[in-house]
Design a protein around this motif. Structure first.
Motif, PDB file in Angstrom:
ATOM      1  N   ARG A 238      54.322  84.941  26.003  1.00 12.72           N
ATOM      2  CA  ARG A 238      55.575  85.282  26.685  1.00 12.72           C
ATOM      3  C   ARG A 238      55.762  84.404  27.916  1.00 12.72           C
ATOM      4  NH1 ARG A 238      56.749  91.389  28.971  1.00 12.72           N
ATOM      5  NH2 ARG A 238      58.978  91.124  29.406  1.00 12.72           N
ATOM      6  N   LEU A 239      54.660  84.025  28.549  1.00 16.40           N
ATOM      7  CA  LEU A 239      54.685  83.214  29.767  1.00 16.40           C
ATOM      8  C   LEU A 239      53.311  82.583  29.921  1.00 16.40           C
ATOM      9  CD1 LEU A 239      56.251  84.036  33.172  1.00 16.40           C
ATOM     10  CD2 LEU A 239      53.802  83.604  33.122  1.00 16.40           C
ATOM     11  N   VAL A 240      53.260  81.417  30.559  1.00 15.22           N
ATOM     12  CA  VAL A 240      51.988  80.730  30.822  1.00 15.22           C
ATOM     13  C   VAL A 240      51.819  80.576  32.331  1.00 15.22           C
ATOM     14  CG1 VAL A 240      50.632  78.632  30.487  1.00 15.22           C
ATOM     15  CG2 VAL A 240      52.124  79.453  28.642  1.00 15.22           C
ATOM     16  N   VAL A 241      50.671  81.008  32.837  1.00 17.69           N
ATOM     17  CA  VAL A 241      50.267  80.742  34.221  1.00 17.69           C
ATOM     18  C   VAL A 241      49.244  79.612  34.141  1.00 17.69           C
ATOM     19  CG1 VAL A 241      49.214  81.665  36.311  1.00 17.69           C
ATOM     20  CG2 VAL A 241      50.652  83.144  34.885  1.00 17.69           C
ATOM     21  N   LEU A 242      49.561  78.460  34.730  1.00 25.64           N
ATOM     22  CA  LEU A 242      48.826  77.228  34.429  1.00 25.64           C
ATOM     23  C   LEU A 242      48.335  76.505  35.675  1.00 25.64           C
ATOM     24  CD1 LEU A 242      48.097  74.974  32.291  1.00 25.64           C
ATOM     25  CD2 LEU A 242      50.373  74.032  32.753  1.00 25.64           C
ATOM     26  N   ASP A 243      47.027  76.259  35.722  1.00 30.40           N
ATOM     27  CA  ASP A 243      46.467  75.362  36.733  1.00 30.40           C
ATOM     28  C   ASP A 243      46.683  73.922  36.270  1.00 30.40           C
ATOM     29  OD1 ASP A 243      45.087  74.327  38.893  1.00 30.40           O
ATOM     30  OD2 ASP A 243      43.111  74.707  38.035  1.00 30.40           O
ATOM     31  N   LEU A 244      46.886  73.003  37.198  1.00 27.43           N
ATOM     32  CA  LEU A 244      47.089  71.602  36.823  1.00 27.43           C
ATOM     33  C   LEU A 244      45.773  70.849  36.646  1.00 27.43           C
ATOM     34  CD1 LEU A 244      50.130  70.454  39.001  1.00 27.43           C
ATOM     35  CD2 LEU A 244      50.110  71.334  36.656  1.00 27.43           C
ATOM     36  N   MET A 245      44.786  71.181  37.452  1.00 24.99           N
ATOM     37  CA  MET A 245      43.517  70.430  37.430  1.00 24.99           C
ATOM     38  C   MET A 245      42.538  71.123  36.492  1.00 24.99           C
ATOM     39  SD  MET A 245      43.210  69.143  41.388  1.00 24.99           S
ATOM     40  CE  MET A 245      43.281  70.771  42.109  1.00 24.99           C
ATOM     41  N   ILE A 246      42.740  70.935  35.196  1.00 25.52           N
ATOM     42  CA  ILE A 246      41.897  71.551  34.183  1.00 25.52           C
ATOM     43  C   ILE A 246      41.315  70.460  33.284  1.00 25.52           C
ATOM     44  CG2 ILE A 246      42.944  73.836  34.110  1.00 25.52           C
ATOM     45  CD1 ILE A 246      44.824  72.850  31.957  1.00 25.52           C
ATOM     46  N   PRO A 247      40.146  70.717  32.686  1.00 25.14           N
ATOM     47  CA  PRO A 247      39.508  69.688  31.852  1.00 25.14           C
ATOM     48  C   PRO A 247      40.182  69.526  30.498  1.00 25.14           C
ATOM     49  CG  PRO A 247      38.169  71.682  31.929  1.00 25.14           C
ATOM     50  CD  PRO A 247      39.308  71.904  32.881  1.00 25.14           C
ATOM     51  N   GLU A 248      39.704  68.500  29.764  1.00 26.07           N
ATOM     52  CA  GLU A 248      40.166  68.162  28.416  1.00 26.07           C
ATOM     53  C   GLU A 248      41.562  67.538  28.425  1.00 26.07           C
ATOM     54  OE1 GLU A 248      38.319  68.204  25.750  1.00 26.07           O
ATOM     55  OE2 GLU A 248      36.613  69.288  26.566  1.00 26.07           O
ATOM     56  N   ILE A 249      42.584  68.325  28.770  1.00 23.17           N
ATOM     57  CA  ILE A 249      43.961  67.841  28.882  1.00 23.17           C
ATOM     58  C   ILE A 249      44.509  68.391  30.184  1.00 23.17           C
ATOM     59  CG2 ILE A 249      46.267  67.845  27.843  1.00 23.17           C
ATOM     60  CD1 ILE A 249      44.938  68.388  25.146  1.00 23.17           C
ATOM     61  N   ASP A 250      45.020  67.529  31.061  1.00 23.21           N
ATOM     62  CA  ASP A 250      45.460  68.028  32.371  1.00 23.21           C
ATOM     63  C   ASP A 250      46.737  68.852  32.248  1.00 23.21           C
ATOM     64  OD1 ASP A 250      47.958  66.484  33.150  1.00 23.21           O
ATOM     65  OD2 ASP A 250      46.619  64.814  32.779  1.00 23.21           O
ATOM     66  N   GLY A 251      47.005  69.605  33.328  1.00 24.28           N
ATOM     67  CA  GLY A 251      48.107  70.556  33.306  1.00 24.28           C
ATOM     68  C   GLY A 251      49.466  69.941  33.062  1.00 24.28           C
ATOM     69  N   LEU A 252      49.745  68.770  33.645  1.00 23.10           N
ATOM     70  CA  LEU A 252      51.044  68.139  33.436  1.00 23.10           C
ATOM     71  C   LEU A 252      51.241  67.767  31.968  1.00 23.10           C
ATOM     72  CD1 LEU A 252      51.377  65.854  36.599  1.00 23.10           C
ATOM     73  CD2 LEU A 252      52.622  67.975  36.103  1.00 23.10           C
ATOM     74  N   ALA A 253      50.175  67.281  31.324  1.00 25.17           N
ATOM     75  CA  ALA A 253      50.266  66.964  29.896  1.00 25.17           C
ATOM     76  C   ALA A 253      50.485  68.230  29.074  1.00 25.17           C
ATOM     77  CB  ALA A 253      49.019  66.236  29.430  1.00 25.17           C
ATOM     78  N   VAL A 254      49.875  69.333  29.499  1.00 24.10           N
ATOM     79  CA  VAL A 254      50.095  70.612  28.813  1.00 24.10           C
ATOM     80  C   VAL A 254      51.565  71.020  28.929  1.00 24.10           C
ATOM     81  CG1 VAL A 254      49.576  73.085  28.847  1.00 24.10           C
ATOM     82  CG2 VAL A 254      47.723  71.419  29.051  1.00 24.10           C
ATOM     83  N   ILE A 255      52.150  70.868  30.128  1.00 28.49           N
ATOM     84  CA  ILE A 255      53.560  71.213  30.303  1.00 28.49           C
ATOM     85  C   ILE A 255      54.432  70.386  29.370  1.00 28.49           C
ATOM     86  CG2 ILE A 255      55.520  71.153  31.902  1.00 28.49           C
ATOM     87  CD1 ILE A 255      53.549  71.727  34.168  1.00 28.49           C
ATOM     88  N   ARG A 256      54.189  69.065  29.333  1.00 32.03           N
ATOM     89  CA  ARG A 256      55.015  68.198  28.487  1.00 32.03           C
ATOM     90  C   ARG A 256      54.900  68.584  27.018  1.00 32.03           C
ATOM     91  NH1 ARG A 256      53.433  64.273  32.508  1.00 32.03           N
ATOM     92  NH2 ARG A 256      51.555  63.729  31.349  1.00 32.03           N
ATOM     93  N   ARG A 257      53.679  68.851  26.552  1.00 35.05           N
ATOM     94  CA  ARG A 257      53.495  69.224  25.154  1.00 35.05           C
ATOM     95  C   ARG A 257      54.106  70.595  24.866  1.00 35.05           C
ATOM     96  NH1 ARG A 257      54.061  68.475  20.136  1.00 35.05           N
ATOM     97  NH2 ARG A 257      52.537  69.528  18.794  1.00 35.05           N
ATOM     98  N   ALA A 258      53.972  71.527  25.809  1.00 40.01           N
ATOM     99  CA  ALA A 258      54.565  72.855  25.630  1.00 40.01           C
ATOM    100  C   ALA A 258      56.075  72.763  25.506  1.00 40.01           C
ATOM    101  CB  ALA A 258      54.180  73.761  26.796  1.00 40.01           C
ATOM    102  N   ARG A 259      56.678  71.836  26.255  1.00 38.67           N
ATOM    103  CA  ARG A 259      58.130  71.682  26.188  1.00 38.67           C
ATOM    104  C   ARG A 259      58.558  71.088  24.847  1.00 38.67           C
ATOM    105  NH1 ARG A 259      58.507  75.223  28.315  1.00 38.67           N
ATOM    106  NH2 ARG A 259      58.617  75.689  30.528  1.00 38.67           N
ATOM    107  N   GLU A 260      57.698  70.297  24.227  1.00 40.27           N
ATOM    108  CA  GLU A 260      58.001  69.794  22.886  1.00 40.27           C
ATOM    109  C   GLU A 260      57.912  70.907  21.855  1.00 40.27           C
ATOM    110  OE1 GLU A 260      55.173  66.714  22.218  1.00 40.27           O
ATOM    111  OE2 GLU A 260      56.027  65.337  23.695  1.00 40.27           O
TER     112      GLU A 260
END
Length: 244
Positions: free
Chosen positions: A56-78
């Protein structure tokens, strides 16, 4: 007569952070409000959860391992339009503007108040259920916006817009030619009381929106700049009921 079908259950809130103490703290406060919560400790697990669980919603830290938070945001928007609240120690104005323009719905710097986090979650969820133009199609020139379906078409072809860009476009078209100042647009996108996000973030949003729509600011078809005042729809807006 058949009874009406029950609405599908809402997905959980996904909390993403590599600090177990933060995960536990956020989970505790959200579960007190009766929100179901799932967690992830890295970007790869976060994207898997977004794809598989439709949160329903994502609470997201930006400095996370494997894939950084900004990349997660971009992929989530796709993948879709799940609301995203960034919770990060990267709290400078530049970081906040970057996170918001990448597609986050809100940005709460660390250290944070858990009570404020809960309020922001409530506000985001309330706002995503009450969009400008809901129940209708807004059209200007060859652009059509269906706010309920989170869909924009230019010349009959879909345009991939982030949730923030869709809200911005909906607010401008819903105003039907009236000039909206940057503060009003920030309220439409991020909710009232979020004026601590610099006004110049709106200019970045508009710039990206124009690029995606193929709108020339010198000869705008969709979004016009009113120097010193804000932005407005560049022409007459047609409003019609969406087919359901």
């Amino acid at each position: 007569m058949m009874p009406p079908m029950a609405a599908p259950p809402l997905g959980p809130i996904l909390v993403v952070d590599d600090d177990p103490k933060i995960l536990a703290l956020v989970r505790t406060y959200l579960e007190r409000e009766r929100y179901p919560v799932v967690t992830a400790a890295d970007g790869r697990a976060a994207l898997q959860a977004i794809e598989q669980l439709a949160p329903r919603l994502v609470v997201l830290d930006l400095m996370i391992p494997e894939i950084d938070g900004l990349a997660v945001i971009r992929r989530a928007r796709e993948l879709g339009d799940v609301p995203i609240l960034v919770l990060s120690a990267r709290g400078s104005v530049g970081d906040r503007i970057l996170g918001l323009t990448e597609g986050a719905d809100d940005y709460l710097p660390k250290p944070f108040s858990p009570a404020e986090l809960v309020v922001r979650v409530r506000t985001i969820l309330r706002r995503t259920e009450r969009r400008p133009g809901a129940g209708s199609i807004l059209a200007i020139a060859d652009l059509e916006l269906d706010a309920d379906r989170h869909a924009a078409l230019v010349g009959g072809r879909p345009v991939a817009l982030t949730t923030v860009e869709l809200r911005l476009l909906a607010a401008l078209l819903d105003a039907d030619g009236r000039v909206l100042g940057r503060d009003r647009l920030l309220d439409a996108i991020h909710g009232e009381g979020e004026g601590d996000v610099l006004d110049r973030a709106i200019d970045q949003y508009v710039k990206r929106l124009r690029e995606k729509l193929g709108d020339d600011p010198a000869m705008p078809r969709y979004v016009a700049t009113v120097r010193g005042a804000g932005y407005r729809a560049a022409g007459p807006v047609e409003r019609r009921m969406a087919a359901r």
